[in-house]
Motif scaffolding. Structure first.
Motif, PDB file in Angstrom:
ATOM      1  N   LEU A  73       0.824  -1.214   0.000  1.00  0.00           N
ATOM      2  CA  LEU A  73       0.000   0.000   0.000  1.00  0.00           C
ATOM      3  C   LEU A  73       0.862   1.271   0.000  1.00  0.00           C
ATOM      4  N   GLY A  74       2.169   1.085  -0.280  1.00  0.00           N
ATOM      5  CA  GLY A  74       3.048   2.247  -0.386  1.00  0.00           C
ATOM      6  C   GLY A  74       3.547   2.770   0.948  1.00  0.00           C
ATOM      7  N   ILE A  75       3.395   1.985   2.013  1.00  0.00           N
ATOM      8  CA  ILE A  75       3.879   2.406   3.328  1.00  0.00           C
ATOM      9  C   ILE A  75       5.328   1.953   3.457  1.00  0.00           C
ATOM     10  N   PRO A  76       6.288   2.892   3.645  1.00  0.00           N
ATOM     11  CA  PRO A  76       7.701   2.481   3.647  1.00  0.00           C
ATOM     12  C   PRO A  76       8.057   1.687   4.891  1.00  0.00           C
ATOM     13  N   MET A  77       8.626   0.491   4.711  1.00  0.00           N
ATOM     14  CA  MET A  77       8.982  -0.375   5.848  1.00  0.00           C
ATOM     15  C   MET A  77      10.467  -0.735   5.839  1.00  0.00           C
ATOM     16  N   ARG A  78      11.229  -0.154   4.911  1.00  0.00           N
ATOM     17  CA  ARG A  78      12.650  -0.497   4.828  1.00  0.00           C
ATOM     18  C   ARG A  78      13.354  -0.130   6.144  1.00  0.00           C
ATOM     19  N   GLY A  79      14.122  -1.066   6.675  1.00  0.00           N
ATOM     20  CA  GLY A  79      14.856  -0.805   7.908  1.00  0.00           C
ATOM     21  C   GLY A  79      14.022  -0.943   9.160  1.00  0.00           C
ATOM     22  N   MET A  80      12.722  -1.205   9.013  1.00  0.00           N
ATOM     23  CA  MET A  80      11.847  -1.371  10.176  1.00  0.00           C
ATOM     24  C   MET A  80      11.906  -2.836  10.636  1.00  0.00           C
ATOM     25  N   PRO A  81      11.583  -3.088  11.903  1.00  0.00           N
ATOM     26  CA  PRO A  81      11.506  -4.486  12.353  1.00  0.00           C
ATOM     27  C   PRO A  81      10.386  -5.207  11.624  1.00  0.00           C
ATOM     28  N   PRO A  82      10.419  -6.571  11.586  1.00  0.00           N
ATOM     29  CA  PRO A  82       9.321  -7.317  10.967  1.00  0.00           C
ATOM     30  C   PRO A  82       8.006  -7.009  11.677  1.00  0.00           C
ATOM     31  N   LEU A  83       6.919  -7.025  10.892  1.00  0.00           N
ATOM     32  CA  LEU A  83       5.599  -6.713  11.464  1.00  0.00           C
ATOM     33  C   LEU A  83       4.718  -7.956  11.413  1.00  0.00           C
ATOM     34  N   GLY A  84       4.236  -8.376  12.572  1.00  0.00           N
ATOM     35  CA  GLY A  84       3.277  -9.464  12.651  1.00  0.00           C
ATOM     36  C   GLY A  84       1.890  -8.892  12.896  1.00  0.00           C
ATOM     37  N   VAL A  85       0.873  -9.542  12.305  1.00  0.00           N
ATOM     38  CA  VAL A  85      -0.507  -9.080  12.471  1.00  0.00           C
ATOM     39  C   VAL A  85      -1.325 -10.204  13.092  1.00  0.00           C
ATOM     40  N   LEU A  86      -2.036  -9.894  14.172  1.00  0.00           N
ATOM     41  CA  LEU A  86      -2.851 -10.878  14.890  1.00  0.00           C
ATOM     42  C   LEU A  86      -4.309 -10.521  14.707  1.00  0.00           C
ATOM     43  N   GLU A  87      -5.078 -11.526  14.314  1.00  0.00           N
ATOM     44  CA  GLU A  87      -6.457 -11.292  13.912  1.00  0.00           C
ATOM     45  C   GLU A  87      -7.426 -11.528  15.075  1.00  0.00           C
ATOM     46  N   ASN A  88      -8.279 -10.541  15.348  1.00  0.00           N
ATOM     47  CA  ASN A  88      -9.387 -10.778  16.272  1.00  0.00           C
ATOM     48  C   ASN A  88     -10.451 -11.606  15.550  1.00  0.00           C
ATOM     49  N   THR A  89     -11.030 -12.567  16.279  1.00  0.00           N
ATOM     50  CA  THR A  89     -12.066 -13.430  15.699  1.00  0.00           C
ATOM     51  C   THR A  89     -13.239 -13.473  16.676  1.00  0.00           C
ATOM     52  N   PRO A  90     -14.339 -14.104  16.288  1.00  0.00           N
ATOM     53  CA  PRO A  90     -15.456 -14.237  17.240  1.00  0.00           C
ATOM     54  C   PRO A  90     -15.051 -14.973  18.521  1.00  0.00           C
ATOM     55  N   ASP A  91     -13.919 -15.711  18.511  1.00  0.00           N
ATOM     56  CA  ASP A  91     -13.472 -16.466  19.689  1.00  0.00           C
ATOM     57  C   ASP A  91     -12.354 -15.797  20.479  1.00  0.00           C
ATOM     58  N   THR A  92     -11.574 -14.953  19.809  1.00  0.00           N
ATOM     59  CA  THR A  92     -10.333 -14.463  20.420  1.00  0.00           C
ATOM     60  C   THR A  92     -10.161 -12.955  20.228  1.00  0.00           C
ATOM     61  N   HIS A  93      -9.779 -12.289  21.313  1.00  0.00           N
ATOM     62  CA  HIS A  93      -9.413 -10.871  21.235  1.00  0.00           C
ATOM     63  C   HIS A  93      -7.935 -10.745  21.584  1.00  0.00           C
ATOM     64  N   ASN A  94      -7.214  -9.932  20.821  1.00  0.00           N
ATOM     65  CA  ASN A  94      -5.788  -9.722  21.059  1.00  0.00           C
ATOM     66  C   ASN A  94      -5.515  -8.328  21.609  1.00  0.00           C
ATOM     67  N   LEU A  95      -4.571  -8.254  22.538  1.00  0.00           N
ATOM     68  CA  LEU A  95      -4.132  -6.975  23.110  1.00  0.00           C
ATOM     69  C   LEU A  95      -2.609  -6.933  23.055  1.00  0.00           C
ATOM     70  N   VAL A  96      -2.047  -5.841  22.524  1.00  0.00           N
ATOM     71  CA  VAL A  96      -0.593  -5.715  22.388  1.00  0.00           C
ATOM     72  C   VAL A  96      -0.047  -4.808  23.494  1.00  0.00           C
ATOM     73  N   VAL A  97       1.078  -5.224  24.069  1.00  0.00           N
ATOM     74  CA  VAL A  97       1.763  -4.417  25.073  1.00  0.00           C
ATOM     75  C   VAL A  97       3.257  -4.679  24.916  1.00  0.00           C
ATOM     76  N   CYS A  98       4.082  -3.768  25.417  1.00  0.00           N
ATOM     77  CA  CYS A  98       5.515  -4.052  25.535  1.00  0.00           C
ATOM     78  C   CYS A  98       5.857  -3.814  26.987  1.00  0.00           C
ATOM     79  N   THR A  99       5.954  -4.895  27.769  1.00  0.00           N
ATOM     80  CA  THR A  99       6.193  -4.711  29.209  1.00  0.00           C
ATOM     81  C   THR A  99       7.617  -4.244  29.487  1.00  0.00           C
ATOM     82  N   LEU A 100       8.558  -4.533  28.562  1.00  0.00           N
ATOM     83  CA  LEU A 100       9.956  -4.198  28.833  1.00  0.00           C
ATOM     84  C   LEU A 100      10.282  -2.746  28.495  1.00  0.00           C
TER      85      LEU A 100
END
Lengths: 194, 98
Positions: A73-100
Protein backbone atom coordinates in the motif's frame (compact mmCIF):
# COMPACT_ATOMS: atom_id res chain seq x y z
CA UNK A 1 33.63 18.06 30.00
CA UNK A 2 30.88 15.81 31.30
CA UNK A 3 28.69 14.43 28.51
CA UNK A 4 25.58 15.16 30.60
CA UNK A 5 26.52 18.87 30.64
CA UNK A 6 26.78 19.05 26.84
CA UNK A 7 23.83 20.78 25.15
CA UNK A 8 21.76 18.08 23.44
CA UNK A 9 21.74 19.76 20.03
CA UNK A 10 25.56 19.88 19.98
CA UNK A 11 25.72 16.26 21.10
CA UNK A 12 23.28 15.23 18.35
CA UNK A 13 25.30 17.13 15.72
CA UNK A 14 28.51 15.44 16.92
CA UNK A 15 26.94 11.96 16.75
CA UNK A 16 25.57 12.66 13.26
CA UNK A 17 29.00 13.86 12.09
CA UNK A 18 30.63 10.74 13.50
CA UNK A 19 28.05 8.46 11.85
CA UNK A 20 28.77 10.18 8.52
CA UNK A 21 32.58 10.16 8.97
CA UNK A 22 32.59 6.48 9.85
CA UNK A 23 30.36 5.68 6.88
CA UNK A 24 27.56 4.27 9.06
CA UNK A 25 24.76 6.63 8.00
CA UNK A 26 24.80 9.73 5.81
CA UNK A 27 23.01 12.96 6.76
CA UNK A 28 20.57 12.31 3.91
CA UNK A 29 19.76 8.83 5.23
CA UNK A 30 19.11 10.20 8.71
CA UNK A 31 16.86 12.94 7.31
CA UNK A 32 14.96 10.36 5.24
CA UNK A 33 14.39 8.17 8.30
CA UNK A 34 13.19 11.13 10.39
CA UNK A 35 10.77 12.10 7.61
CA UNK A 36 9.42 8.54 7.32
CA UNK A 37 8.93 8.30 11.10
CA UNK A 38 7.20 11.69 11.23
CA UNK A 39 4.85 10.78 8.35
CA UNK A 40 3.76 7.45 9.87
CA UNK A 41 0.36 7.66 11.55
CA UNK A 42 -2.53 5.39 12.56
CA UNK A 43 -4.14 6.30 9.24
CA UNK A 44 -1.68 3.96 7.52
CA UNK A 45 -2.60 0.99 9.67
CA UNK A 46 -6.27 1.86 9.19
CA UNK A 47 -5.87 1.61 5.39
CA UNK A 48 -4.39 -1.88 5.81
CA UNK A 49 -7.27 -2.94 8.07
CA UNK A 50 -9.91 -1.57 5.69
CA UNK A 51 -8.34 -3.34 2.71
CA UNK A 52 -8.17 -6.62 4.66
CA UNK A 53 -11.91 -6.27 5.43
CA UNK A 54 -12.87 -5.99 1.76
CA UNK A 55 -10.20 -8.16 0.12
CA UNK A 56 -9.76 -11.73 1.51
CA UNK A 57 -6.56 -12.28 -0.52
CA UNK A 58 -5.01 -9.14 0.99
CA UNK A 59 -6.15 -10.24 4.45
CA UNK A 60 -4.27 -13.52 3.99
CA UNK A 61 -1.12 -11.69 2.86
CA UNK A 62 -1.43 -9.27 5.81
CA UNK A 63 -1.62 -12.11 8.33
CA UNK A 64 1.31 -13.85 6.63
CA UNK A 65 3.70 -10.87 6.49
CA UNK A 66 2.56 -7.47 7.79
CA UNK A 67 5.55 -5.55 6.46
CA UNK A 68 5.12 -6.83 2.90
CA UNK A 69 1.40 -6.06 3.08
CA UNK A 70 2.18 -2.52 4.26
CA UNK A 71 4.63 -1.96 1.42
CA UNK A 72 1.96 -3.11 -1.02
CA UNK A 73 0.00 0.00 0.00
CA UNK A 74 3.05 2.25 -0.39
CA UNK A 75 3.88 2.41 3.33
CA UNK A 76 7.70 2.48 3.65
CA UNK A 77 8.98 -0.37 5.85
CA UNK A 78 12.65 -0.50 4.83
CA UNK A 79 14.86 -0.81 7.91
CA UNK A 80 11.85 -1.37 10.18
CA UNK A 81 11.51 -4.49 12.35
CA UNK A 82 9.32 -7.32 10.97
CA UNK A 83 5.60 -6.71 11.46
CA UNK A 84 3.28 -9.46 12.65
CA UNK A 85 -0.51 -9.08 12.47
CA UNK A 86 -2.85 -10.88 14.89
CA UNK A 87 -6.46 -11.29 13.91
CA UNK A 88 -9.39 -10.78 16.27
CA UNK A 89 -12.07 -13.43 15.70
CA UNK A 90 -15.46 -14.24 17.24
CA UNK A 91 -13.47 -16.47 19.69
CA UNK A 92 -10.33 -14.46 20.42
CA UNK A 93 -9.41 -10.87 21.24
CA UNK A 94 -5.79 -9.72 21.06
CA UNK A 95 -4.13 -6.97 23.11
CA UNK A 96 -0.59 -5.71 22.39
CA UNK A 97 1.76 -4.42 25.07
CA UNK A 98 5.52 -4.05 25.53
CA UNK A 99 6.19 -4.71 29.21
CA UNK A 100 9.96 -4.20 28.83
CA UNK A 101 9.94 -0.80 27.11
CA UNK A 102 7.69 0.66 24.40
CA UNK A 103 8.09 -1.49 21.25
CA UNK A 104 5.32 -0.32 18.93
CA UNK A 105 4.49 -0.86 15.25
CA UNK A 106 5.73 2.65 14.36
CA UNK A 107 5.98 1.93 10.66
CA UNK A 108 2.22 1.57 10.37
CA UNK A 109 0.88 3.46 13.46
CA UNK A 110 3.45 6.23 14.02
CA UNK A 111 4.77 7.26 17.41
CA UNK A 112 3.43 5.31 20.40
CA UNK A 113 0.78 7.20 22.37
CA UNK A 114 1.69 8.31 25.91
CA UNK A 115 -0.48 5.69 27.63
CA UNK A 116 1.22 2.84 25.75
CA UNK A 117 4.53 3.81 27.38
CA UNK A 118 3.10 4.25 30.88
CA UNK A 119 4.13 1.84 33.65
CA UNK A 120 0.46 1.44 34.62
CA UNK A 121 -0.61 0.18 31.17
CA UNK A 122 2.44 -2.06 30.79
CA UNK A 123 1.92 -3.73 34.17
CA UNK A 124 -1.84 -4.07 34.13
CA UNK A 125 -2.07 -5.24 30.50
CA UNK A 126 -0.45 -8.54 31.49
CA UNK A 127 -1.64 -8.85 35.10
CA UNK A 128 -5.28 -7.73 34.85
CA UNK A 129 -6.06 -7.11 31.17
CA UNK A 130 -9.83 -7.65 31.36
CA UNK A 131 -10.13 -5.31 34.34
CA UNK A 132 -7.96 -2.67 32.69
CA UNK A 133 -9.86 -2.85 29.38
CA UNK A 134 -13.24 -2.57 31.12
CA UNK A 135 -12.33 0.19 33.58
CA UNK A 136 -9.92 2.33 31.58
CA UNK A 137 -11.20 1.80 28.03
CA UNK A 138 -14.84 0.75 28.48
CA UNK A 139 -13.97 -2.30 26.38
CA UNK A 140 -15.69 -5.29 27.93
CA UNK A 141 -14.41 -8.62 26.62
CA UNK A 142 -17.32 -11.10 26.94
CA UNK A 143 -16.70 -14.16 29.10
CA UNK A 144 -16.91 -16.53 26.13
CA UNK A 145 -14.13 -14.75 24.25
CA UNK A 146 -10.55 -15.79 24.91
CA UNK A 147 -8.10 -12.96 25.53
CA UNK A 148 -4.54 -13.21 24.24
CA UNK A 149 -2.11 -10.60 25.51
CA UNK A 150 0.84 -10.21 23.15
CA UNK A 151 3.94 -8.98 24.96
CA UNK A 152 6.14 -7.40 22.30
CA UNK A 153 9.47 -8.30 23.87
CA UNK A 154 11.98 -8.69 21.06
CA UNK A 155 12.57 -8.19 17.33
CA UNK A 156 8.99 -8.27 16.02
CA UNK A 157 6.37 -5.55 16.17
CA UNK A 158 2.69 -6.50 16.45
CA UNK A 159 -0.55 -5.03 15.22
CA UNK A 160 -4.13 -6.24 15.74
CA UNK A 161 -6.50 -6.78 12.81
CA UNK A 162 -9.85 -5.94 14.44
CA UNK A 163 -13.19 -7.41 13.39
CA UNK A 164 -15.29 -5.43 10.93
CA UNK A 165 -18.27 -3.97 12.80
CA UNK A 166 -21.83 -4.86 11.85
CA UNK A 167 -23.70 -2.27 9.82
CA UNK A 168 -20.85 -1.53 7.43
CA UNK A 169 -22.02 -3.59 4.46
CA UNK A 170 -21.31 -1.90 1.18
CA UNK A 171 -18.95 0.69 2.70
CA UNK A 172 -15.95 1.78 0.64
CA UNK A 173 -12.38 1.19 1.82
CA UNK A 174 -12.09 4.91 2.57
CA UNK A 175 -15.25 4.87 4.72
CA UNK A 176 -14.03 1.79 6.57
CA UNK A 177 -10.54 3.19 7.15
CA UNK A 178 -12.10 6.30 8.71
CA UNK A 179 -13.61 4.32 11.61
CA UNK A 180 -10.41 2.43 12.53
CA UNK A 181 -8.59 4.09 15.42
CA UNK A 182 -5.11 3.65 16.86
CA UNK A 183 -6.45 1.75 19.91
CA UNK A 184 -8.37 -0.70 17.70
CA UNK A 185 -5.06 -1.85 16.19
CA UNK A 186 -3.48 -2.34 19.65
CA UNK A 187 -6.59 -4.03 21.03
CA UNK A 188 -7.60 -1.60 23.79
CA UNK A 189 -10.73 -0.69 21.80
CA UNK A 190 -12.77 -2.16 18.96
CA UNK A 191 -14.06 -0.30 15.90
CA UNK A 192 -17.58 1.06 16.21
CA UNK A 193 -19.88 3.06 13.96
CA UNK A 194 -21.87 6.15 14.82
CA UNK B 1 27.21 -22.35 18.61
CA UNK B 2 24.78 -22.05 15.73
CA UNK B 3 21.13 -21.09 15.74
CA UNK B 4 20.09 -24.73 15.29
CA UNK B 5 21.47 -25.56 18.75
CA UNK B 6 18.34 -24.01 20.26
CA UNK B 7 15.79 -25.47 17.83
CA UNK B 8 12.22 -26.17 18.84
CA UNK B 9 9.15 -27.06 16.78
CA UNK B 10 5.59 -25.68 16.93
CA UNK B 11 3.64 -27.53 19.61
CA UNK B 12 6.72 -28.33 21.72
CA UNK B 13 6.19 -27.89 25.45
CA UNK B 14 9.03 -25.74 26.81
CA UNK B 15 10.04 -24.11 30.04
CA UNK B 16 11.69 -20.71 30.25
CA UNK B 17 14.96 -20.99 32.17
CA UNK B 18 14.73 -19.82 35.76
CA UNK B 19 17.88 -17.76 35.27
CA UNK B 20 18.63 -14.22 36.48
CA UNK B 21 21.72 -12.93 34.63
CA UNK B 22 20.99 -9.38 35.80
CA UNK B 23 22.02 -10.51 39.31
CA UNK B 24 25.48 -11.45 38.00
CA UNK B 25 26.34 -8.09 36.42
CA UNK B 26 25.34 -5.68 33.65
CA UNK B 27 22.84 -7.39 31.34
CA UNK B 28 20.29 -6.60 28.63
CA UNK B 29 17.60 -9.28 28.76
CA UNK B 30 14.48 -9.49 26.57
CA UNK B 31 12.89 -12.27 28.64
CA UNK B 32 10.30 -10.78 31.05
CA UNK B 33 10.61 -11.70 34.73
CA UNK B 34 7.08 -13.08 34.91
CA UNK B 35 7.79 -16.00 32.52
CA UNK B 36 11.10 -17.14 34.06
CA UNK B 37 10.72 -20.76 35.15
CA UNK B 38 7.24 -20.96 33.57
CA UNK B 39 6.08 -23.69 31.18
CA UNK B 40 4.59 -22.75 27.80
CA UNK B 41 4.12 -24.01 24.25
CA UNK B 42 5.94 -23.07 21.04
CA UNK B 43 3.56 -21.41 18.56
CA UNK B 44 6.03 -20.69 15.80
CA UNK B 45 9.60 -19.82 14.88
CA UNK B 46 9.65 -16.09 14.06
CA UNK B 47 13.14 -16.05 12.53
CA UNK B 48 16.74 -15.76 13.68
CA UNK B 49 17.95 -12.46 15.13
CA UNK B 50 21.28 -11.25 16.58
CA UNK B 51 21.42 -12.07 20.29
CA UNK B 52 20.33 -8.81 21.98
CA UNK B 53 22.30 -9.71 25.10
CA UNK B 54 25.51 -9.17 23.11
CA UNK B 55 24.19 -6.59 20.65
CA UNK B 56 23.33 -4.18 23.47
CA UNK B 57 26.98 -4.08 24.55
CA UNK B 58 28.43 -3.76 21.04
CA UNK B 59 29.80 -7.33 21.14
CA UNK B 60 29.66 -9.69 18.15
CA UNK B 61 26.09 -11.04 18.28
CA UNK B 62 25.36 -14.39 16.66
CA UNK B 63 21.88 -15.07 15.27
CA UNK B 64 19.60 -16.92 17.66
CA UNK B 65 16.17 -18.40 16.88
CA UNK B 66 13.24 -16.36 18.20
CA UNK B 67 9.97 -18.13 19.04
CA UNK B 68 6.45 -17.05 19.79
CA UNK B 69 5.62 -18.92 22.99
CA UNK B 70 2.09 -19.19 24.41
CA UNK B 71 1.63 -19.29 28.18
CA UNK B 72 -1.63 -19.98 29.98
CA UNK B 73 -2.29 -16.95 32.11
CA UNK B 74 -3.54 -19.03 35.02
CA UNK B 75 -0.11 -20.68 35.28
CA UNK B 76 1.52 -17.31 35.91
CA UNK B 77 -1.16 -15.61 38.02
CA UNK B 78 -3.41 -18.04 39.81
CA UNK B 79 -6.48 -15.82 39.93
CA UNK B 80 -6.67 -15.49 36.16
CA UNK B 81 -9.07 -17.09 33.74
CA UNK B 82 -7.67 -20.40 32.59
CA UNK B 83 -8.36 -19.84 28.87
CA UNK B 84 -6.64 -16.48 28.61
CA UNK B 85 -3.10 -16.51 27.30
CA UNK B 86 0.10 -14.54 27.03
CA UNK B 87 2.00 -14.68 23.75
CA UNK B 88 5.65 -13.71 24.22
CA UNK B 89 8.74 -13.60 21.99
CA UNK B 90 11.45 -15.74 23.62
CA UNK B 91 14.91 -16.56 22.27
CA UNK B 92 15.75 -20.26 21.94
CA UNK B 93 18.67 -20.12 24.35
CA UNK B 94 16.20 -19.20 27.12
CA UNK B 95 14.10 -22.32 26.54
CA UNK B 96 14.53 -25.88 27.75
CA UNK B 97 12.52 -29.10 27.61
CA UNK B 98 10.69 -29.48 30.93
Amino acid sequence: MNILDTPSDRLLAAVRDLLAQKGIATTAEIQERIAITDRASPGQGARMVAKAWVDPAYRARLLDDGAKAAEELGIPMRGMPPLGVLENTPDTHNLVVCTLCSCYPRGVLGYPPFWYKSAAFRARAVRDPRGMLAEEWKTVIPDDIRLTVVDSTADYRWMVLPMRPDGTDGWSEEQLAAIVREGDMIGVTVPTIG
Amino acid sequence: MTATAFAFAPGDIVRVKDDWPERRGPAHIRTPYYVRGVQGQIVRHLGDFPNPEDLAFGRPAEPRPLYHVRFKKGVIWAEDRADDALLVEIFGHWLEKP
